[in-house]
Write a protein that holds these residues in place. Structure first.
Motif, PDB file in Angstrom:
ATOM      1  N   GLU A  13       0.828  -1.195   0.000  1.00  0.00           N
ATOM      2  CA  GLU A  13       0.000   0.000   0.000  1.00  0.00           C
ATOM      3  C   GLU A  13       0.867   1.250   0.000  1.00  0.00           C
ATOM      4  O   GLU A  13       1.976   1.260   0.531  1.00  0.00           O
ATOM      5  N   MET A  14       0.312   2.300  -0.591  1.00  0.00           N
ATOM      6  CA  MET A  14       0.980   3.595  -0.586  1.00  0.00           C
ATOM      7  C   MET A  14       1.046   4.064   0.866  1.00  0.00           C
ATOM      8  O   MET A  14       0.022   4.139   1.546  1.00  0.00           O
ATOM      9  N   PRO A  15       2.255   4.356   1.376  1.00  0.00           N
ATOM     10  CA  PRO A  15       2.399   4.664   2.799  1.00  0.00           C
ATOM     11  C   PRO A  15       2.078   6.117   3.196  1.00  0.00           C
ATOM     12  O   PRO A  15       1.990   6.409   4.383  1.00  0.00           O
ATOM     13  N   TYR A  16       1.898   6.998   2.233  1.00  0.00           N
ATOM     14  CA  TYR A  16       1.668   8.408   2.565  1.00  0.00           C
ATOM     15  C   TYR A  16       0.976   9.113   1.400  1.00  0.00           C
ATOM     16  O   TYR A  16       0.824   8.554   0.322  1.00  0.00           O
ATOM     17  N   GLY A  17       0.582  10.344   1.647  1.00  0.00           N
ATOM     18  CA  GLY A  17       0.030  11.187   0.596  1.00  0.00           C
ATOM     19  C   GLY A  17      -1.465  11.007   0.378  1.00  0.00           C
ATOM     20  O   GLY A  17      -2.167  10.361   1.164  1.00  0.00           O
ATOM     21  N   LYS A  18      -1.928  11.595  -0.691  1.00  0.00           N
ATOM     22  CA  LYS A  18      -3.342  11.607  -1.027  1.00  0.00           C
ATOM     23  C   LYS A  18      -3.934  10.203  -1.148  1.00  0.00           C
ATOM     24  O   LYS A  18      -5.094   9.982  -0.827  1.00  0.00           O
ATOM     25  N   TYR A  19      -3.143   9.262  -1.613  1.00  0.00           N
ATOM     26  CA  TYR A  19      -3.626   7.900  -1.840  1.00  0.00           C
ATOM     27  C   TYR A  19      -3.090   6.910  -0.806  1.00  0.00           C
ATOM     28  O   TYR A  19      -2.983   5.717  -1.071  1.00  0.00           O
ATOM     29  N   LYS A  20      -2.794   7.404   0.373  1.00  0.00           N
ATOM     30  CA  LYS A  20      -2.319   6.553   1.465  1.00  0.00           C
ATOM     31  C   LYS A  20      -3.307   5.402   1.688  1.00  0.00           C
ATOM     32  O   LYS A  20      -4.521   5.613   1.744  1.00  0.00           O
ATOM     33  N   ILE A  24      -0.408   0.004  -4.541  1.00  0.00           N
ATOM     34  CA  ILE A  24       0.390   0.677  -5.565  1.00  0.00           C
ATOM     35  C   ILE A  24      -0.209   0.419  -6.954  1.00  0.00           C
ATOM     36  O   ILE A  24      -0.277   1.310  -7.786  1.00  0.00           O
ATOM     37  N   ALA A  25      -0.670  -0.806  -7.194  1.00  0.00           N
ATOM     38  CA  ALA A  25      -1.250  -1.164  -8.492  1.00  0.00           C
ATOM     39  C   ALA A  25      -2.533  -0.401  -8.780  1.00  0.00           C
ATOM     40  O   ALA A  25      -2.953  -0.323  -9.939  1.00  0.00           O
ATOM     41  N   ASP A  26      -3.167   0.177  -7.772  1.00  0.00           N
ATOM     42  CA  ASP A  26      -4.428   0.889  -7.950  1.00  0.00           C
ATOM     43  C   ASP A  26      -4.272   2.405  -8.000  1.00  0.00           C
ATOM     44  O   ASP A  26      -5.272   3.119  -8.047  1.00  0.00           O
ATOM     45  N   LEU A  27      -3.052   2.879  -7.994  1.00  0.00           N
ATOM     46  CA  LEU A  27      -2.834   4.321  -8.061  1.00  0.00           C
ATOM     47  C   LEU A  27      -3.164   4.830  -9.459  1.00  0.00           C
ATOM     48  O   LEU A  27      -2.865   4.165 -10.454  1.00  0.00           O
ATOM     49  N   PRO A  28      -3.779   6.011  -9.557  1.00  0.00           N
ATOM     50  CA  PRO A  28      -4.123   6.546 -10.877  1.00  0.00           C
ATOM     51  C   PRO A  28      -2.885   6.957 -11.670  1.00  0.00           C
ATOM     52  O   PRO A  28      -1.855   7.354 -11.109  1.00  0.00           O
ATOM     53  N   GLY A  29      -3.013   6.863 -12.979  1.00  0.00           N
ATOM     54  CA  GLY A  29      -1.905   7.175 -13.872  1.00  0.00           C
ATOM     55  C   GLY A  29      -1.370   8.585 -13.712  1.00  0.00           C
ATOM     56  O   GLY A  29      -0.153   8.797 -13.792  1.00  0.00           O
ATOM     57  N   TRP A  34       2.997  12.155 -12.159  1.00  0.00           N
ATOM     58  CA  TRP A  34       3.513  13.252 -11.345  1.00  0.00           C
ATOM     59  C   TRP A  34       4.833  12.846 -10.681  1.00  0.00           C
ATOM     60  O   TRP A  34       5.802  13.607 -10.687  1.00  0.00           O
ATOM     61  N   PHE A  35       4.865  11.633 -10.124  1.00  0.00           N
ATOM     62  CA  PHE A  35       6.118  11.155  -9.521  1.00  0.00           C
ATOM     63  C   PHE A  35       7.215  11.059 -10.570  1.00  0.00           C
ATOM     64  O   PHE A  35       8.374  11.375 -10.296  1.00  0.00           O
ATOM     65  N   ALA A  36       6.866  10.607 -11.761  1.00  0.00           N
ATOM     66  CA  ALA A  36       7.871  10.493 -12.825  1.00  0.00           C
ATOM     67  C   ALA A  36       8.465  11.858 -13.156  1.00  0.00           C
ATOM     68  O   ALA A  36       9.673  11.975 -13.407  1.00  0.00           O
ATOM     69  N   ARG A  37       7.647  12.890 -13.139  1.00  0.00           N
ATOM     70  CA  ARG A  37       8.139  14.239 -13.425  1.00  0.00           C
ATOM     71  C   ARG A  37       8.928  14.825 -12.257  1.00  0.00           C
ATOM     72  O   ARG A  37       9.948  15.482 -12.445  1.00  0.00           O
ATOM     73  N   LEU A  49       6.821   2.399  -7.442  1.00  0.00           N
ATOM     74  CA  LEU A  49       6.118   3.459  -8.162  1.00  0.00           C
ATOM     75  C   LEU A  49       6.639   3.586  -9.595  1.00  0.00           C
ATOM     76  O   LEU A  49       5.849   3.752 -10.532  1.00  0.00           O
ATOM     77  N   ALA A  50       7.947   3.496  -9.766  1.00  0.00           N
ATOM     78  CA  ALA A  50       8.529   3.579 -11.106  1.00  0.00           C
ATOM     79  C   ALA A  50       8.082   2.399 -11.970  1.00  0.00           C
ATOM     80  O   ALA A  50       7.741   2.573 -13.151  1.00  0.00           O
ATOM     81  N   LEU A  51       8.071   1.216 -11.389  1.00  0.00           N
ATOM     82  CA  LEU A  51       7.629   0.035 -12.124  1.00  0.00           C
ATOM     83  C   LEU A  51       6.164   0.166 -12.518  1.00  0.00           C
ATOM     84  O   LEU A  51       5.777  -0.094 -13.661  1.00  0.00           O
ATOM     85  N   MET A  52       5.316   0.605 -11.584  1.00  0.00           N
ATOM     86  CA  MET A  52       3.893   0.756 -11.885  1.00  0.00           C
ATOM     87  C   MET A  52       3.685   1.828 -12.930  1.00  0.00           C
ATOM     88  O   MET A  52       2.830   1.691 -13.807  1.00  0.00           O
ATOM     89  N   HIS A  53       4.454   2.884 -12.883  1.00  0.00           N
ATOM     90  CA  HIS A  53       4.367   3.927 -13.908  1.00  0.00           C
ATOM     91  C   HIS A  53       4.682   3.347 -15.282  1.00  0.00           C
ATOM     92  O   HIS A  53       3.972   3.623 -16.255  1.00  0.00           O
ATOM     93  N   GLU A  54       5.728   2.562 -15.384  1.00  0.00           N
ATOM     94  CA  GLU A  54       6.090   1.940 -16.663  1.00  0.00           C
ATOM     95  C   GLU A  54       4.974   1.035 -17.177  1.00  0.00           C
ATOM     96  O   GLU A  54       4.628   1.069 -18.355  1.00  0.00           O
TER      97      GLU A  54
END
Length: 74
Positions: A13-20, A24-29, A34-37, A49-54
């Motif tokens: 699970e995402m440990p912090y932030g808006k989507y805490k 991780i697999a359910d985070l919006p694109g 945003w993290f990638a940028r 996060l990088a893997l899920m972004h890819e």
């Protein structure tokens, strides 16, 4: 690609932030982009996060469906 890392995408699970608390697999694109940028955080969470972004960016998020089903129906 490490199969264990794919499993972690659906279980970690995402440990912090808006989507805490969201997997991780359910985070919006847009959030992953945003993290990638801005830069991924250090450590395992950043790697996930990088893997899920890819996967999301390349339209491969569907590869996680069998892992999701296995997690829901042990």
């Amino acid at each position: 690609m490490n199969p264990e890392m794919l499993q972690r995408l659906v279980s970690r699970e995402m440990p912090y932030g808006k989507y805490k608390g969201r997997a991780i697999a359910d985070l919006p694109g847009h959030y992953l982009a945003w993290f990638a940028r801005q830069g991924f955080p250090p450590g395992e969470i950043g790697q996930l996060l990088a893997l899920m972004h890819e996967l999301d960016h390349n339209g491969l998020a569907g590869l996680l469906e069998p892992l999701r089903r296995a997690r829901e129906n042990p």
